[in-house]
Design a protein around this motif. Structure first.
Motif: not given
Length: 66
Positions: A57-66
């Motif tokens: 989103h815009v210049n932000l990055t998130w990573t999520i996992r199970e």
């Protein structure tokens, strides 16, 4: 926006003065399935539920996992 009642922070692992964090959040199986159905995620033409999501989103990055 997720309800804070269904989220929690998980502390980083600290060992011998070093802090380890893979920078990856967690997502429940149920929410992952809901998200993949909502976004109609396909792999080789078939419905697919990933075990890891990367959100940008815009210049932000998130990573999520199970």
């Amino acid at each position: 926006m997720l309800d804070p009642a269904v989220t929690k922070d998980i502390p980083d692992i600290v060992h011998n003065g070093e802090t380890f964090s893979d920078g990856c959040g967690l997502i429940s199986d149920k929410f992952s399935m809901m998200l993949s159905k909502h976004k109609r995620i396909l792999f080789h033409g078939r419905s697919y539920t990933p075990c890891v999501y990367q959100i940008r989103h815009v210049n932000l990055t998130w990573t999520i996992r199970e």
